[in-house]
Design a protein around this motif. Structure first.
Motif, PDB file in Angstrom:
ATOM      1  N   SER A  47      24.151  46.084 -11.609  1.00 36.03           N
ATOM      2  CA  SER A  47      24.032  46.760 -12.881  1.00 36.03           C
ATOM      3  C   SER A  47      23.226  45.847 -13.961  1.00 36.03           C
ATOM      4  O   SER A  47      22.758  46.336 -14.643  1.00 36.03           O
ATOM      5  CB  SER A  47      25.271  46.943 -13.552  1.00 36.03           C
ATOM      6  N   ALA A  48      23.562  44.529 -13.728  1.00 33.35           N
ATOM      7  CA  ALA A  48      22.781  43.447 -14.705  1.00 33.35           C
ATOM      8  C   ALA A  48      21.375  43.366 -14.402  1.00 33.35           C
ATOM      9  O   ALA A  48      20.649  42.922 -15.337  1.00 33.35           O
ATOM     10  CB  ALA A  48      23.293  42.303 -14.537  1.00 33.35           C
ATOM     11  N   ILE A  49      20.701  43.935 -13.383  1.00 35.91           N
ATOM     12  CA  ILE A  49      19.249  43.831 -13.098  1.00 35.91           C
ATOM     13  C   ILE A  49      18.679  45.230 -13.012  1.00 35.91           C
ATOM     14  O   ILE A  49      17.901  45.518 -12.650  1.00 35.91           O
ATOM     15  CB  ILE A  49      18.946  43.246 -11.770  1.00 35.91           C
ATOM     16  N   GLY A  50      19.409  46.177 -13.656  1.00 37.17           N
ATOM     17  CA  GLY A  50      18.872  47.544 -13.902  1.00 37.17           C
ATOM     18  C   GLY A  50      19.347  48.649 -12.736  1.00 37.17           C
ATOM     19  O   GLY A  50      18.886  49.608 -12.797  1.00 37.17           O
ATOM     20  N   ILE A  51      19.994  48.166 -11.591  1.00 35.95           N
ATOM     21  CA  ILE A  51      20.382  49.227 -10.672  1.00 35.95           C
ATOM     22  C   ILE A  51      21.811  49.614 -10.886  1.00 35.95           C
ATOM     23  O   ILE A  51      22.702  48.955 -10.668  1.00 35.95           O
ATOM     24  CB  ILE A  51      20.380  48.454  -9.165  1.00 35.95           C
ATOM     25  N   THR A  52      21.905  50.834 -11.651  1.00 37.34           N
ATOM     26  CA  THR A  52      23.200  51.068 -12.094  1.00 37.34           C
ATOM     27  C   THR A  52      23.229  52.427 -11.243  1.00 37.34           C
ATOM     28  O   THR A  52      24.770  52.864 -11.281  1.00 37.34           O
ATOM     29  CB  THR A  52      23.036  51.701 -13.500  1.00 37.34           C
ATOM     30  N   ASN A  53      22.515  53.057 -10.285  1.00 41.45           N
ATOM     31  CA  ASN A  53      22.847  54.287  -9.694  1.00 41.45           C
ATOM     32  C   ASN A  53      24.073  54.079  -8.645  1.00 41.45           C
ATOM     33  O   ASN A  53      23.880  53.028  -7.701  1.00 41.45           O
ATOM     34  CB  ASN A  53      21.933  54.981  -8.912  1.00 41.45           C
ATOM     35  N   PRO A  54      25.284  54.645  -8.796  1.00 40.92           N
ATOM     36  CA  PRO A  54      26.220  54.216  -7.654  1.00 40.92           C
ATOM     37  C   PRO A  54      25.972  54.474  -6.084  1.00 40.92           C
ATOM     38  O   PRO A  54      26.261  53.468  -5.514  1.00 40.92           O
ATOM     39  CB  PRO A  54      27.606  55.330  -8.055  1.00 40.92           C
ATOM     40  N   ALA A 106      13.590  42.271 -10.703  1.00 42.83           N
ATOM     41  CA  ALA A 106      14.611  42.620 -10.070  1.00 42.83           C
ATOM     42  C   ALA A 106      14.286  42.982  -8.543  1.00 42.83           C
ATOM     43  O   ALA A 106      15.351  42.540  -7.802  1.00 42.83           O
ATOM     44  CB  ALA A 106      14.939  44.035 -10.950  1.00 42.83           C
ATOM     45  N   HIS A 107      13.039  43.463  -8.021  1.00 33.41           N
ATOM     46  CA  HIS A 107      12.887  43.768  -6.605  1.00 33.41           C
ATOM     47  C   HIS A 107      13.027  42.231  -5.898  1.00 33.41           C
ATOM     48  O   HIS A 107      13.654  42.156  -4.893  1.00 33.41           O
ATOM     49  CB  HIS A 107      11.607  44.201  -6.274  1.00 33.41           C
ATOM     50  N   GLY A 108      12.345  41.228  -6.644  1.00 30.51           N
ATOM     51  CA  GLY A 108      12.489  39.848  -6.081  1.00 30.51           C
ATOM     52  C   GLY A 108      13.874  39.361  -5.826  1.00 30.51           C
ATOM     53  O   GLY A 108      14.253  38.610  -4.974  1.00 30.51           O
ATOM     54  N   PHE A 109      14.651  39.541  -6.858  1.00 25.19           N
ATOM     55  CA  PHE A 109      16.262  39.362  -6.788  1.00 25.19           C
ATOM     56  C   PHE A 109      16.663  39.951  -5.582  1.00 25.19           C
ATOM     57  O   PHE A 109      17.574  39.055  -4.812  1.00 25.19           O
ATOM     58  CB  PHE A 109      16.921  39.795  -8.052  1.00 25.19           C
ATOM     59  N   ASN A 117      25.641  35.908 -18.548  1.00 28.66           N
ATOM     60  CA  ASN A 117      24.679  36.616 -17.615  1.00 28.66           C
ATOM     61  C   ASN A 117      23.905  35.542 -16.819  1.00 28.66           C
ATOM     62  O   ASN A 117      24.607  34.827 -16.131  1.00 28.66           O
ATOM     63  CB  ASN A 117      23.722  37.200 -18.948  1.00 28.66           C
ATOM     64  N   TRP A 118      22.392  35.664 -16.911  1.00 30.43           N
ATOM     65  CA  TRP A 118      21.588  35.100 -15.739  1.00 30.43           C
ATOM     66  C   TRP A 118      22.300  33.325 -15.742  1.00 30.43           C
ATOM     67  O   TRP A 118      22.062  32.648 -15.074  1.00 30.43           O
ATOM     68  CB  TRP A 118      20.425  35.068 -15.706  1.00 30.43           C
ATOM     69  N   LYS A 119      22.582  32.769 -17.155  1.00 27.27           N
ATOM     70  CA  LYS A 119      22.837  31.452 -17.313  1.00 27.27           C
ATOM     71  C   LYS A 119      23.968  30.920 -16.467  1.00 27.27           C
ATOM     72  O   LYS A 119      23.994  29.589 -15.913  1.00 27.27           O
ATOM     73  CB  LYS A 119      23.148  31.232 -18.659  1.00 27.27           C
ATOM     74  N   TYR A 120      24.774  31.912 -16.113  1.00 29.95           N
ATOM     75  CA  TYR A 120      25.785  31.571 -15.115  1.00 29.95           C
ATOM     76  C   TYR A 120      25.661  31.071 -13.905  1.00 29.95           C
ATOM     77  O   TYR A 120      26.063  30.187 -13.277  1.00 29.95           O
ATOM     78  CB  TYR A 120      26.941  32.570 -15.054  1.00 29.95           C
ATOM     79  N   TYR A 121      24.216  31.519 -13.460  1.00 24.34           N
ATOM     80  CA  TYR A 121      23.837  31.269 -12.083  1.00 24.34           C
ATOM     81  C   TYR A 121      23.287  29.769 -12.038  1.00 24.34           C
ATOM     82  O   TYR A 121      23.220  29.272 -10.881  1.00 24.34           O
ATOM     83  CB  TYR A 121      22.575  32.221 -11.942  1.00 24.34           C
ATOM     84  N   VAL A 122      22.978  29.330 -13.142  1.00 27.81           N
ATOM     85  CA  VAL A 122      22.576  27.655 -13.399  1.00 27.81           C
ATOM     86  C   VAL A 122      23.681  27.014 -12.723  1.00 27.81           C
ATOM     87  O   VAL A 122      23.375  25.861 -12.113  1.00 27.81           O
ATOM     88  CB  VAL A 122      22.175  27.378 -14.569  1.00 27.81           C
ATOM     89  N   VAL A 123      24.622  27.382 -13.168  1.00 28.62           N
ATOM     90  CA  VAL A 123      26.278  26.483 -12.697  1.00 28.62           C
ATOM     91  C   VAL A 123      26.274  26.290 -11.169  1.00 28.62           C
ATOM     92  O   VAL A 123      26.232  25.306 -10.574  1.00 28.62           O
ATOM     93  CB  VAL A 123      27.332  27.119 -13.324  1.00 28.62           C
ATOM     94  N   TYR A 124      25.645  27.398 -10.256  1.00 28.52           N
ATOM     95  CA  TYR A 124      25.873  27.305  -8.931  1.00 28.52           C
ATOM     96  C   TYR A 124      24.740  26.503  -8.257  1.00 28.52           C
ATOM     97  O   TYR A 124      24.769  25.882  -7.107  1.00 28.52           O
ATOM     98  CB  TYR A 124      26.046  28.767  -8.334  1.00 28.52           C
ATOM     99  N   CYS A 125      23.586  26.452  -9.025  1.00 29.45           N
ATOM    100  CA  CYS A 125      21.961  26.040  -8.500  1.00 29.45           C
ATOM    101  C   CYS A 125      22.652  24.442  -8.549  1.00 29.45           C
ATOM    102  O   CYS A 125      22.156  23.746  -7.464  1.00 29.45           O
ATOM    103  CB  CYS A 125      21.029  26.150  -9.566  1.00 29.45           C
ATOM    104  N   VAL A 126      23.075  23.940  -9.685  1.00 33.27           N
ATOM    105  CA  VAL A 126      23.686  22.516  -9.623  1.00 33.27           C
ATOM    106  C   VAL A 126      24.600  22.245  -8.456  1.00 33.27           C
ATOM    107  O   VAL A 126      24.412  21.339  -7.930  1.00 33.27           O
ATOM    108  CB  VAL A 126      23.919  22.021 -11.040  1.00 33.27           C
ATOM    109  N   TRP A 127      25.759  22.965  -8.494  1.00 36.90           N
ATOM    110  CA  TRP A 127      26.498  22.809  -7.504  1.00 36.90           C
ATOM    111  C   TRP A 127      26.153  22.697  -6.063  1.00 36.90           C
ATOM    112  O   TRP A 127      26.390  21.868  -5.211  1.00 36.90           O
ATOM    113  CB  TRP A 127      27.816  23.665  -7.661  1.00 36.90           C
TER     114      TRP A 127
END
Length: 526
Positions: free
Chosen positions: A313-320, A384-387, A449-459
């Protein structure tokens, strides 16, 4: 500090020359039967995978969200985490059941709990009842999920032990596939049965185990520990040598098991919870099993693994329908990658696969983060497709080692007398990490949002460093031989040397250069 290594001079374990080269899993009736019983134990992991993916799918069902008043943030986190809170409640009892009444009865108890809990979950009339049922699911699953992989490792024919034990955790994805497509198939049902049908299907693996697990042979190592040596020898002979108790392979296995237990009990005092702090070898084991358990859930996989609909949903894919379809396809992809890796564990080795997995995850997750950020900032649909593409590649990287190997590796580095307790520590670490992940992830994702992903990149970079310096190779070693890697030469002489002497290998070793310890070379670990 140089990386820890351990090598096997001839590239084979102590059993290699003792095994009949013509005895294969497909052409020997008793091996076929043994592997059929092991398959029954493997479905425990399928039940666990079903649960995780089912919750992912239910969050995409309007029927489920509407019935439980659209849970968000803290409540959604609790619905995801409560199963692992139930697991944490069961862990204090599991090692005592596994070591006290045996692996097989413990699997039965876990399966029975699962059947009852899924019945309550299916009949839930309120969010409180649903949460309580999921607590019971976690509590029951703990017993079966603790005993099943140990029984697989301790029963398997030596040649197939590592691939079969690795397949155990890989089949988590099979359960995930069934759940993903069950929720996709029930999506069109315009009633509460849209989520009740996937819920009731969760009981299927456990129902099969309740009726059939009593036919599975008990662990020979458990039987030796309980003084039932004749029964242990009979099981080893029946399944590993067509009933011949004097077969060299069977005698070697039997004597090595006895020698290892005697060493742990009398020489190393390797029993009880204090044993984990009583020697350098056990401290090394403790450090590794806690680390790989933590890494298995804190590598960024928990975001898409349990909250895929929120990520999409965060990258625009909201259709169930699209979300459920992506969930189903990713589950199939993960299973294929994990099973492929399971077949290669003895070829490439544990250390190589773990390092490759962590390195590739770091790269793929970093690229996911870049795509996520670009979409958020600019609304670029190509990002989004790249993600999605990098999410699939990340899944492949994760399943290169962390799906097939974490259970295999944890079990094989633990000697029998502390295996149940050590595996309990491993599982507690996973559940505690999952509780944190499942409760915090939806809150942090909504806030950062996307900034939370940076935590895992470092880890992930930290994980790569740890694995490089501390992971020990155990390829082509028996369960008992790994004690020599961690506990030193005394263990090697007592365990490997004793077993070799009993089957007449000691003399041969002396003739080959005077080395009574055979051809296996060990490099001491830091």
């Amino acid at each position: 500090m140089a990386p820890n290594t351990v090598t096997n001079a001839d590239g084979a374990n102590a059993y290699t020359e003792l095994m009949d080269p013509n005895r294969r899993w497909y052409n020997n009736k008793r091996l076929v039967i043994l592997n059929a019983w092991i398959a029954l134990l493997l479905v425990t992991s399928t039940a666990s995978g079903y649960d995780g993916s089912m919750m992912n799918g239910l969050q995409s069902l309007p029927q489920w969200e509407g019935y439980f008043n659209f849970p968000t943030k803290g409540k959604l986190g609790l619905l995801g985490a409560i199963q692992n809170i139930g697991s944490l409640a069961g862990y204090p009892f599991t090692p005592y059941l596994c070591d006290g009444i045996g692996r097989k009865p413990t699997v039965f108890i876990g399966a029975l709990f699962m059947v009852i809990a899924t019945g309550v979950q299916t009949a839930a009339q309120s969010v409180g009842m649903f949460i309580g049922a999921r607590f019971l699911v976690g509590f029951g699953l703990t017993f079966a999920a603790s005993a099943s992989p140990m029984l697989i490792a301790e029963l398997s024919y030596p040649k197939y032990r590592a691939p079969l034990t690795s397949t155990y955790n890989s089949l988590w994805h099979l359960g995930s596939i069934i759940a993903a497509w069950a929720t996709f198939g029930s999506f069109k049902i315009q009633s509460t049965w849209a989520w009740r049908i996937p819920s009731v299907l969760q009981a299927a693996p456990s129902v099969v185990q309740v009726f059939l697990v009593w036919f599975v042979p008990e662990s020979p190592r458990y039987l030796v520990r309980k003084g039932k040596e004749a029964q242990a020898l009979e099981i080893l002979a029946y399944y590993h040598a067509d009933g011949d108790e004097n077969d060299p392979l069977v005698r070697y296995e039997f004597e090595e098991i006895k020698a290892a237990m005697e060493f742990d009990r009398a020489v190393a005092a390797n029993v009880g919870w204090k044993a984990f702090l009583s020697s350098k070898g056990n401290l090394k084991r403790l450090r590794i099993i806690i680390a790989i358990a933590f890494f298995s859930q804190w590598s960024g996989n928990g975001l898409a693994g349990y909250y895929l609909n929120k990520v999409l949903s965060a990258i625009g894919i909201t259709n169930p329908t699209t979300q459920l379809l992506i969930n189903g396809i990713l589950s199939i992809w993960s299973l294929v990658c994990a099973l492929a890796a399971s077949s290669m564990v003895e070829h490439f080795g544990r250390r190589t696969l773990f390092l490759a997995s962590a390195s590739l995850m770091t790269v793929c997750f970093t690229l996911q983060t870049v795509c996520f950020a670009r979409f958020t900032i600019s609304g670029d649909n190509n990002a989004a497709h790249g993600f999605i593409a990098f999410l699939a590649l990340f899944s492949a990287a994760y399943n290169l080692a962390f799906s097939p190997l974490i259970v295999t590796y944890a079990l094989e580095i633990l000697p029998y007398n502390i295996r149940a307790k050590g595996f309990n520590i491993f599982n507690i670490t996973i559940s505690a990490t999952l509780v944190f992940n499942q409760y915090v992830n939806p809150i942090a994702l909504a806030a950062l949002n996307w900034k939370y992903y940076v935590v895992y990149c470092v880890w992930l970079v930290c994980e790569c460093i740890f694995l490089y310096f501390y992971l020990v190779e155990t390829k082509n070693h028996t369960l008992e031989e790994t004690a020599a890697i961690f506990d030193g030469e005394d263990a090697r002489e007592k365990i490997v040397g004793s077993a070799a002497t009993h089957v007449g290998l000691g003399k041969g070793a002396e003739e080959n250069g005077g080395d009574e310890k055979g051809s296996t070379e060990f490099v001491e670990i830091a």
